[in-house]
Design a protein around this motif. Structure first.
Motif, PDB file in Angstrom:
ATOM      1  N   VAL A  57       0.989  -1.068  -0.033  1.00  0.00           N
ATOM      2  CA  VAL A  57       0.094   0.099  -0.016  1.00  0.00           C
ATOM      3  C   VAL A  57       0.832   1.136  -0.027  1.00  0.00           C
ATOM      4  N   ALA A  58       2.184   1.222  -0.438  1.00  0.00           N
ATOM      5  CA  ALA A  58       3.203   2.168  -0.329  1.00  0.00           C
ATOM      6  C   ALA A  58       2.869   2.993  -1.675  1.00  0.00           C
ATOM      7  N   LYS A  59       2.843   4.216  -1.897  1.00  0.00           N
ATOM      8  CA  LYS A  59       2.978   5.076  -2.825  1.00  0.00           C
ATOM      9  C   LYS A  59       4.236   5.362  -3.466  1.00  0.00           C
ATOM     10  N   ASN A  60       5.305   5.056  -2.619  1.00  0.00           N
ATOM     11  CA  ASN A  60       6.698   5.467  -3.192  1.00  0.00           C
ATOM     12  C   ASN A  60       7.577   4.248  -2.625  1.00  0.00           C
ATOM     13  N   ILE A  61       8.860   4.120  -3.147  1.00  0.00           N
ATOM     14  CA  ILE A  61       9.741   3.101  -2.888  1.00  0.00           C
ATOM     15  C   ILE A  61      10.391   3.712  -1.347  1.00  0.00           C
TER      16      ILE A  61
ATOM     17  N   ASP B  24     -11.466   0.064   6.663  1.00  0.00           N
ATOM     18  CA  ASP B  24     -11.961   1.257   6.894  1.00  0.00           C
ATOM     19  C   ASP B  24     -13.088   1.471   7.704  1.00  0.00           C
ATOM     20  N   LYS B  25     -14.014   0.269   7.298  1.00  0.00           N
ATOM     21  CA  LYS B  25     -15.128   0.372   8.018  1.00  0.00           C
ATOM     22  C   LYS B  25     -15.493  -0.446   9.253  1.00  0.00           C
ATOM     23  N   GLY B  26     -14.298  -0.807   9.905  1.00  0.00           N
ATOM     24  CA  GLY B  26     -14.070  -1.556  11.030  1.00  0.00           C
ATOM     25  C   GLY B  26     -14.004  -2.984  11.321  1.00  0.00           C
ATOM     26  N   GLY B  27     -14.430  -3.502  10.365  1.00  0.00           N
ATOM     27  CA  GLY B  27     -14.530  -5.094  10.301  1.00  0.00           C
ATOM     28  C   GLY B  27     -12.836  -5.380   9.703  1.00  0.00           C
ATOM     29  N   ARG B  28     -12.884  -6.648   9.422  1.00  0.00           N
ATOM     30  CA  ARG B  28     -11.637  -7.232   8.677  1.00  0.00           C
ATOM     31  C   ARG B  28     -11.639  -7.495   7.206  1.00  0.00           C
ATOM     32  N   GLU B  29     -10.775  -7.391   6.169  1.00  0.00           N
ATOM     33  CA  GLU B  29     -10.614  -7.809   5.089  1.00  0.00           C
ATOM     34  C   GLU B  29      -9.417  -8.632   4.749  1.00  0.00           C
ATOM     35  N   LYS B  30      -9.774  -9.566   3.828  1.00  0.00           N
ATOM     36  CA  LYS B  30      -8.543 -10.363   3.181  1.00  0.00           C
ATOM     37  C   LYS B  30      -7.928  -9.724   1.862  1.00  0.00           C
ATOM     38  N   VAL B  31      -6.751  -9.695   1.926  1.00  0.00           N
ATOM     39  CA  VAL B  31      -6.108  -9.147   0.785  1.00  0.00           C
ATOM     40  C   VAL B  31      -4.846 -10.076   0.285  1.00  0.00           C
ATOM     41  N   PRO B  32      -5.470 -10.626  -0.862  1.00  0.00           N
ATOM     42  CA  PRO B  32      -4.439 -11.587  -1.422  1.00  0.00           C
ATOM     43  C   PRO B  32      -3.238 -10.978  -2.162  1.00  0.00           C
ATOM     44  N   ALA B  33      -1.930 -11.107  -1.983  1.00  0.00           N
ATOM     45  CA  ALA B  33      -0.811 -10.508  -2.550  1.00  0.00           C
ATOM     46  C   ALA B  33       0.148 -11.220  -3.091  1.00  0.00           C
ATOM     47  N   ARG B  34       1.078 -10.817  -3.932  1.00  0.00           N
ATOM     48  CA  ARG B  34       2.108 -11.642  -4.151  1.00  0.00           C
ATOM     49  C   ARG B  34       3.390 -10.749  -3.918  1.00  0.00           C
ATOM     50  N   TYR B  35       4.497 -11.561  -3.641  1.00  0.00           N
ATOM     51  CA  TYR B  35       5.714 -11.201  -3.162  1.00  0.00           C
ATOM     52  C   TYR B  35       7.073 -11.477  -3.849  1.00  0.00           C
ATOM     53  N   THR B  36       7.986 -10.682  -3.818  1.00  0.00           N
ATOM     54  CA  THR B  36       9.363 -11.066  -4.054  1.00  0.00           C
ATOM     55  C   THR B  36      10.345 -10.666  -2.944  1.00  0.00           C
TER      56      THR B  36
ATOM     57  N   ILE C 117      16.529  -8.954   4.764  1.00  0.00           N
ATOM     58  CA  ILE C 117      15.652  -8.572   3.640  1.00  0.00           C
ATOM     59  C   ILE C 117      16.403  -7.441   2.782  1.00  0.00           C
ATOM     60  N   ALA C 118      17.275  -7.684   1.540  1.00  0.00           N
ATOM     61  CA  ALA C 118      17.751  -6.579   0.799  1.00  0.00           C
ATOM     62  C   ALA C 118      16.542  -5.728   0.120  1.00  0.00           C
ATOM     63  N   THR C 119      15.896  -6.641  -0.714  1.00  0.00           N
ATOM     64  CA  THR C 119      14.640  -6.037  -1.374  1.00  0.00           C
ATOM     65  C   THR C 119      13.457  -6.740  -1.258  1.00  0.00           C
ATOM     66  N   HIS C 120      12.313  -6.079  -1.072  1.00  0.00           N
ATOM     67  CA  HIS C 120      11.148  -6.522  -0.674  1.00  0.00           C
ATOM     68  C   HIS C 120       9.967  -5.865  -1.641  1.00  0.00           C
ATOM     69  N   HIS C 121       9.379  -6.441  -2.384  1.00  0.00           N
ATOM     70  CA  HIS C 121       8.281  -6.152  -3.379  1.00  0.00           C
ATOM     71  C   HIS C 121       7.084  -6.910  -3.101  1.00  0.00           C
ATOM     72  N   SER C 122       5.955  -6.084  -2.764  1.00  0.00           N
ATOM     73  CA  SER C 122       4.610  -6.701  -2.645  1.00  0.00           C
ATOM     74  C   SER C 122       3.617  -5.877  -3.402  1.00  0.00           C
ATOM     75  N   SER C 123       2.679  -6.830  -4.150  1.00  0.00           N
ATOM     76  CA  SER C 123       1.587  -6.132  -4.567  1.00  0.00           C
ATOM     77  C   SER C 123       0.365  -6.908  -4.478  1.00  0.00           C
ATOM     78  N   ALA C 124      -0.928  -6.177  -4.427  1.00  0.00           N
ATOM     79  CA  ALA C 124      -2.175  -6.927  -4.382  1.00  0.00           C
ATOM     80  C   ALA C 124      -2.325  -7.813  -5.692  1.00  0.00           C
ATOM     81  N   GLN C 125      -2.952  -8.895  -5.223  1.00  0.00           N
ATOM     82  CA  GLN C 125      -3.216  -9.846  -6.676  1.00  0.00           C
ATOM     83  C   GLN C 125      -4.325  -9.169  -7.531  1.00  0.00           C
ATOM     84  N   PRO C 126      -4.092  -9.136  -8.849  1.00  0.00           N
ATOM     85  CA  PRO C 126      -4.961  -8.540  -9.727  1.00  0.00           C
ATOM     86  C   PRO C 126      -6.434  -9.126  -9.776  1.00  0.00           C
TER      87      PRO C 126
END
Length: 140
Positions: A55-59, A107-119, A131-140
């Motif tokens: 959920v980061a906008k920048n590196i 944001d509504k107070g409950g819990r949500e599941k977010v599938p993501a992929r990583y390197t 960890i030298a480098t870590h990339h994570s992004s939500a699954q499309p």
């Protein structure tokens, strides 16, 4: 390229190298994130580590920038589970790719599941994986 990969596979079998340490490093990272303590999470990154957060906008480069990201991220009370993992080891460097599913406070107070992929690119320093480098992004 294929010859090099096959050679590495043979070498790993021949000398009995295991990727267990790398797998444990990723699981330790996930367990530490589930504890919601940014200072502890950041210790798992190399001093010059890089993060491209889900959920980061920048590196984020370096522990202080990475900590700012996790200061924000832990407010969502994240906890996750690894759903797949592939490890490639090249001496004191390893590349770990896969998928995980995080459960976050919505944001509504409950819990949500977010599938993501990583390197993760791990670097071994004094027999410990960082960890030298870590990339994570939500699954499309």
């Amino acid at each position: 390229m294929v010859d090099f990969i096959c050679h590495r596979c043979y070498w790993i079998k021949l000398y009995g190298l295991s990727t267990r340490g790398e797998q444990e490093a990723i699981q330790n990272w996930l367990d530490t994130v589930c504890n919601h303590n940014p200072a502890d999470i950041v210790k798992l990154y190399a001093p010059d580590g890089v993060l491209l957060g889900t959920v980061a906008k920048n590196i984020k480069i370096g522990r202080s920038e990475i900590k700012k990201y996790f200061d924000m991220f832990v407010k969502k009370k994240p906890c996750g589970m690894i759903t797949s993992m592939n490890v490639q080891r090249y001496g004191a460097v390893a590349i770990v790719d896969g998928t995980y599913t995080f459960e976050l406070k919505s944001d509504k107070g409950g819990r949500e599941k977010v599938p993501a992929r990583y390197t993760f690119v791990l670097r071994q320093i004094d027999n410990k994986w960082y960890i030298a480098t870590h990339h994570s992004s939500a699954q499309p």
